[in-house]
Design a protein around this motif. Structure first.
Motif, PDB file in Angstrom:
ATOM      1  N   SER A  26       0.798  -1.224   0.000  1.00  0.00           N
ATOM      2  CA  SER A  26       0.000   0.000   0.000  1.00  0.00           C
ATOM      3  C   SER A  26       0.831   1.274   0.000  1.00  0.00           C
ATOM      4  O   SER A  26       0.298   2.341  -0.272  1.00  0.00           O
ATOM      5  CB  SER A  26      -0.921   0.005   1.227  1.00  0.00           C
TER       6      SER A  26
ATOM      7  N   GLY B  33      -0.325  -4.928  -8.292  1.00  0.00           N
ATOM      8  CA  GLY B  33      -0.698  -3.527  -8.322  1.00  0.00           C
ATOM      9  C   GLY B  33       0.153  -2.643  -9.199  1.00  0.00           C
ATOM     10  O   GLY B  33      -0.127  -1.443  -9.307  1.00  0.00           O
TER      11      GLY B  33
ATOM     12  N   GLN C  65      -3.064  -2.542 -15.212  1.00  0.00           N
ATOM     13  CA  GLN C  65      -2.653  -2.813 -13.835  1.00  0.00           C
ATOM     14  C   GLN C  65      -2.611  -4.313 -13.610  1.00  0.00           C
ATOM     15  O   GLN C  65      -3.501  -5.052 -14.049  1.00  0.00           O
ATOM     16  CB  GLN C  65      -3.596  -2.164 -12.825  1.00  0.00           C
TER      17      GLN C  65
ATOM     18  N   GLN D 272      -3.321  -7.265 -11.656  1.00  0.00           N
ATOM     19  CA  GLN D 272      -4.282  -7.622 -10.613  1.00  0.00           C
ATOM     20  C   GLN D 272      -4.468  -9.129 -10.595  1.00  0.00           C
ATOM     21  O   GLN D 272      -4.924  -9.726 -11.572  1.00  0.00           O
ATOM     22  CB  GLN D 272      -5.638  -6.935 -10.867  1.00  0.00           C
ATOM     23  N   GLU D 273      -4.082  -9.716  -9.469  1.00  0.00           N
ATOM     24  CA  GLU D 273      -4.293 -11.143  -9.230  1.00  0.00           C
ATOM     25  C   GLU D 273      -3.730 -12.006 -10.356  1.00  0.00           C
ATOM     26  O   GLU D 273      -4.381 -12.914 -10.881  1.00  0.00           O
ATOM     27  CB  GLU D 273      -5.779 -11.438  -9.024  1.00  0.00           C
TER      28      GLU D 273
ATOM     29  N   VAL E 135      -6.950  -0.317 -17.302  1.00  0.00           N
ATOM     30  CA  VAL E 135      -7.601   0.585 -16.348  1.00  0.00           C
ATOM     31  C   VAL E 135      -7.810   1.977 -16.923  1.00  0.00           C
ATOM     32  O   VAL E 135      -8.479   2.817 -16.297  1.00  0.00           O
ATOM     33  CB  VAL E 135      -6.780   0.668 -15.045  1.00  0.00           C
TER      34      VAL E 135
ATOM     35  N   ASN F 128     -13.470   2.773 -11.147  1.00  0.00           N
ATOM     36  CA  ASN F 128     -13.317   1.697 -10.156  1.00  0.00           C
ATOM     37  C   ASN F 128     -12.543   0.495 -10.694  1.00  0.00           C
ATOM     38  O   ASN F 128     -12.713  -0.630 -10.228  1.00  0.00           O
ATOM     39  CB  ASN F 128     -14.691   1.210  -9.666  1.00  0.00           C
ATOM     40  N   SER F 129     -11.711   0.747 -11.685  1.00  0.00           N
ATOM     41  CA  SER F 129     -10.923  -0.356 -12.232  1.00  0.00           C
ATOM     42  C   SER F 129      -9.562  -0.488 -11.557  1.00  0.00           C
ATOM     43  O   SER F 129      -9.024  -1.588 -11.456  1.00  0.00           O
ATOM     44  CB  SER F 129     -10.737  -0.165 -13.739  1.00  0.00           C
TER      45      SER F 129
ATOM     46  N   ARG G 244      -7.175  -0.828  -8.575  1.00  0.00           N
ATOM     47  CA  ARG G 244      -7.262  -1.339  -7.221  1.00  0.00           C
ATOM     48  C   ARG G 244      -5.934  -1.084  -6.504  1.00  0.00           C
ATOM     49  O   ARG G 244      -4.921  -1.703  -6.825  1.00  0.00           O
ATOM     50  CB  ARG G 244      -7.555  -2.842  -7.220  1.00  0.00           C
TER      51      ARG G 244
ATOM     52  N   GLN H  74      -3.749  -1.261  -3.052  1.00  0.00           N
ATOM     53  CA  GLN H  74      -3.719  -2.217  -1.958  1.00  0.00           C
ATOM     54  C   GLN H  74      -4.052  -1.580  -0.618  1.00  0.00           C
ATOM     55  O   GLN H  74      -4.267  -2.279   0.363  1.00  0.00           O
ATOM     56  CB  GLN H  74      -2.345  -2.897  -1.895  1.00  0.00           C
TER      57      GLN H  74
END
Length: 938
Positions: A274, A308, A427, A429-430, A436, A451-452, A454, A456
């Motif tokens: 983060s 991220g 981005q 992600q997972e 994004v 809201n695309s 994310r 941390q």
């Protein structure tokens, strides 16, 4: 032409493969073009723009050999090119057809130059060059295009070097360069208000050039570059430097082989999550972390560190599904392209959309050039219009710069030869990249998908460790408690002031110098008031007001200290000056002289303070301390700071003040020690003043030392300073005034009563102490003073016995003088031998008295002897004689109780009544004002 080819293909070509070719190309010799192919002179054949249905050849340069580097790109490009030519033919909007002739450069500089030279010398008349995949080959060829009057359009060369229009004026590309992502990155940084970044760059020319251009863009956007790191093989050292410099937003420029090492270092240094945001290139191959994993980190660790990150790259196909120049949407084109790939069995290339739009650019450009040439031909009245290759090349350049249409990759437009395309943001992600947002370079607009992204954390990472300045201030509860105690102390001082003023004419208060007492109270109240100012800091007042408080509180404390303790020292000095007089000579020291002494001390203080204020005034300074973690766990750091009142030469000024106050304190301690044994009812506060001086001296030393050691702890420092001031002021006021208050409450007539002396063993010890203190001054008179003390005690006892008998005689004489019984005459000679009385007149000050010492006279007769001359006299004659009248009057005076008063300035003995008891006769309470008495030997 043949000899020229043989010259360049013989023995020299084995050792100098680019010998004559490179020389001929770089020197831009137009004569060589004429030797290789005279048909390059367009003026000799104008049929290519006059006849419809003409087949126009296009030179295509790209690596086709499967063993060559980047050949996979070319294999996926050919279906897109053929599809574009087919769509152009189907559109029926163009009077010509394009024919592509592919020349294999093999991504080798020498072979690429050879292929280009062969195309010029032995190929058809090429109007434009399409291609250029490998940066090194493309840059060499593009640099020589001006000499051949040819224009090159690339679909895959992204190297920023080719953006130099002075060096490559005839070079265009439909694919955005690597530098095109920099404006998009800056826009992305501004969107999240990130104004501090760091760069981590692989030490390769391609990435260095992107980094340099990014630096310029960041400077224009006023974004701080906190650190710039470059590495060749091991990036861990550079990654750690970024962490040490508190870089949170990291822009990386490196290939996928080193990207795994970078993220492995980031994982080991805990530079993910983060608090950090990584921005890297987006042109890596899919699952690059698995193919390029040459580190000691596991895939799980890499994926944890990579989670991220934001990748930035050009958009291969437009996301806007609108029909372009070909009449197809990007998705429709993509479906057709996929079918062509399946038929040919090759893999797709990320540049196929740019190649497709590139063919359309060439078609539109040539169409426009043909229209211009035909227009000029119609304007030629002589019908002999011809045009050379230079003019055609110039017209192609102008038309290319005017290109503007919608293709499958978006709006196709050039600015100084550079494609103004669309940049996409992905981005990780997972375990996969998700789009994004995108950046439109033409409109300079960043569009992020709602809201695309994310993060941390609950919010985007900070661009730095946000440092919150936290003032180390005095706690409000502590300030309130000490302020309350201070107010109580000031109320107590006010009560003492009221008590002192109300009873200023009372003998008990008057003899202790009420004016000096008022000064002590005033100084104590000033000291109390300084506590309120010491507790105020920047949390309560502004910076300018704080500087004013620095000066005001210093002045109040210093003046208050001098006022209170200067008055105490003055009183102590007066006691010392009186009772340490060796000659036992009467000294008169009035309050006016003590006021002058205190005023002199204050004058010295004012001189020091004024010079301090003018030469080097106190100012507000801020002392910052090291960063501390936020106690609430937020992504911020706490930097405590503390405000001080300081100046340039603070040590010197404090040394002057401490030296002056220290000398004053030492002098007071000396006076207190010298007068420690003085205990006089009329000066009953001298002992308490000495106690105050001792307490204040010790507390000031301790308080100053501890206050200096705790300067970085404002609560502790303020508490110590306040308690020292409260203790010193309170103990001083209480020691000076509480004994007086108790005496006034318990025995209000203590100053006016003339009690008979009752000599006890304690009084005897007190006399012995007094005698001892006197003999310490003059050791030569020790034996004589001891004898005088013994005689004095014996005579006092005898006087007490005679006092009662004389009172009875006086009563009888005043009531019935003619019937007074006979009184034994042997008592009067004894009294006459004891006392010697003389009249005295009042001086100017009403206090002058002359002591006639009994021991300095001739030896008197024994107590049992009788004057023979008075044996035959009658009792009435002796009693009414002037001698007896004078003796009776003298015995009614307060001989013993006030015998010491002349030594402190002289007190009128007639002011007190000898008979203080209610039962005494009124006739015994008055004495003539012209008679004063002094008893020797006290």
């Amino acid at each position: 032409m043949a000899p020229a080819r043989r010259d360049c293909s013989g023995w020299e070509m084995m050792f100098l493969p680019t010998g004559c070719l490179l020389l001929s190309v770089l020197l831009f010799q137009p004569a060589l073009a004429k030797v290789c192919n005279d048909r390059t002179r367009h003026g000799q054949d104008n049929s290519w723009f006059t006849r419809d249905g003409e087949k126009l050849p296009i030179m295509v340069l790209m690596p086709m050999n499967e063993s060559a580097l980047m050949s996979s790109i070319s294999q996926g490009i050919e279906p897109a090119v053929q599809l574009a030519i087919q769509h152009i033919r189907e559109s029926r909007k163009y009077s010509f057809s394009l024919i592509t002739k592919i020349y294999d450069t093999e991504c080798d500089n020498a072979k690429g130059l050879r292929a280009f030279f062969d195309a010029i010398c032995y190929g058809p008349k090429h109007l434009m060059i399409f291609g250029g995949v490998c940066p090194s080959v493309t840059s060499i060829i593009a640099e020589s295009l001006e000499g051949w009057n040819l224009v090159q359009l690339s679909f895959a060369a992204t190297t920023p070097v080719l953006a130099d229009k002075k060096k490559y004026p005839n070079f265009f590309r439909t694919v955005p360069s690597d530098n095109a992502v920099n404006p998009a990155v800056v826009k992305f940084l501004n969107y999240y208000n990130w104004s501090r970044v760091g760069t981590l760059t692989q030490d390769v020319q391609r990435f260095s050039e992107v980094r340099n251009d990014l630096t310029n863009e960041l400077e224009k956007a006023d974004i701080q570059i906190a650190d710039t790191e470059s590495f060749s093989n091991d990036p861990c050292v550079n990654v750690k430097k970024l962490k040490d410099n508190d870089v949170r937003i990291i822009i990386g420029q490196f290939d996928e082989n080193l990207a795994s090492k970078v993220f492995c270092c980031a994982y080991n240094l805990n530079m993910f999550g983060s608090k950090y945001q990584w921005i890297i290139p987006g042109w890596y191959q899919g699952n690059w972390w698995e193919q390029a994993n040459t580190t000691n980190c596991t895939t799980k660790k890499l994926l944890t560190a990579m989670e991220g990150y934001i990748s930035v790259d050009f958009e291969p196909l437009s996301a806007r599904q609108i029909k372009g120049i070909s009449g197809r949407t990007p998705k429709e084109y993509e479906r057709e392209y996929s079918r062509e790939l399946q038929q040919k069995g090759v893999e797709a290339s990320k540049f196929h959309g740019f190649a497709y739009d590139g063919i359309w650019v060439i078609a539109k450009t040539l169409t426009r050039v043909m229209e211009l040439l035909r227009f000029k031909q119609r304007q030629d009245i002589y019908h002999n219009f011809t045009v050379d290759d230079r003019e055609v090349g110039k017209m192609v350049l102008d038309v290319m710069n005017e290109t503007n249409f919608n293709g499958v990759t978006g709006q196709v437009m050039f600015r100084n030869g550079e494609r103004m395309g669309t940049i996409k943001f992905n981005q990780f992600q997972e375990g996969q990249e998700v789009k994004v947002g995108e950046y439109n370079a033409i409109a300079d607009v960043l569009d992020l998908i709602n809201n695309s992204i994310r993060f941390q954390g609950v919010e985007p990472p900070k661009d730095r460790t946000f440092v919150r300045l936290q003032r180390r201030h005095i706690n409000v509860p502590l300030y309130s408690i000490l302020s309350t105690i201070t107010i109580l102390g000031m109320l107590m001082a006010g009560a003492f002031l009221f008590f002192n003023i109300k009873n200023r004419n009372h003998r008990l208060i008057k003899m202790s110098s009420p004016y000096m007492n008022n000064l002590i109270i005033l100084g104590g109240m000033l000291s109390y008031a300084s506590i309120f100012l010491f507790g105020l800091d920047g949390g309560f007042v502004s910076d300018k007001e704080f500087e004013t408080l620095c000066t005001v509180r210093t002045w109040i404390l210093i003046v208050g200290y001098t006022t209170a303790f200067g008055a105490m020292f003055a009183k102590t000095w007066r006691v010392h000056a009186i009772f340490k007089n060796v000659k036992m000579k009467k000294k008169i020291i009035k309050d006016q002289k003590l006021l002058i002494i205190v005023g002199g001390m204050l004058l010295i203080d004012l001189c020091i303070l004024i010079c301090w204020q003018i030469v080097d005034p106190l100012k507000r300074t801020v002392e910052e301390y090291s960063l501390e973690a936020d106690p609430q766990g937020r992504d911020i750091a706490i930097r405590p700071f503390l405000e001080h009142c300081e100046n340039t030469h603070m040590t010197i000024w404090l040394g002057i003040v401490y030296a002056y106050k220290g000398l004053l304190m030492l002098f007071g301690c000396f006076l207190a020690w010298e007068t420690r044994n003085v205990s006089i009812p009329a000066l009953n506060d001298s002992k308490y003043i000495g106690m105050s001086v001792y307490n204040v001296g010790i507390m000031c030393i301790i308080g100053a030392a501890v206050s200096f050691l705790t300067r970085d702890q404002p609560n502790v420092q303020f508490c110590i300073v306040a308690l020292v001031i409260i203790f010193c002021s309170t103990i001083t006021l209480c020691l000076v005034f509480v004994p007086k208050f108790i005496t006034m409450r318990t025995n209000p007539d203590a100053a006016t009563q003339n009690r008979r002396l009752k000599f006890t063993q304690n009084q005897k010890k007190e006399d012995s102490k007094t005698s001892t203190s006197v003999t310490s001054v003059n050791q030569a008179n020790t034996s004589r003073l001891d004898g005088l003390q013994t005689d004095n005690h014996r005579l006092r006892m005898r006087i007490t016995e005679l006092d009662k008998e004389l009172e009875e005689v006086t009563m009888q004489l005043q009531d019935t003088p003619e019937k007074t019984p006979y009184i034994k005459q042997n008592h009067y000679p004894d009294a006459n031998n004891i006392l010697s009385i003389r009249n005295f007149t009042d001086g100017k000050d009403g206090e002058k008295s002359i002591l006639k010492n009994h021991l300095e006279q001739k030896p008197q007769a024994q107590w049992g002897s009788m004057d023979p001359s008075r044996i035959n006299r009658g009792p009435l004659e002796d009693i009414n004689s002037p001698e007896h009248i004078q003796r009776r009057l003298s015995l009614q005076l307060p001989i013993l109780h006030h015998a010491y008063l002349p030594s402190i300035g002289g007190v009128d003995a007639s002011c007190t009544s000898p008979n203080g008891s209610p039962g005494s006769s009124p006739r015994h309470r008055h004495m003539p004002p012209s008679y004063r008495v002094m008893v020797s030997g006290l």
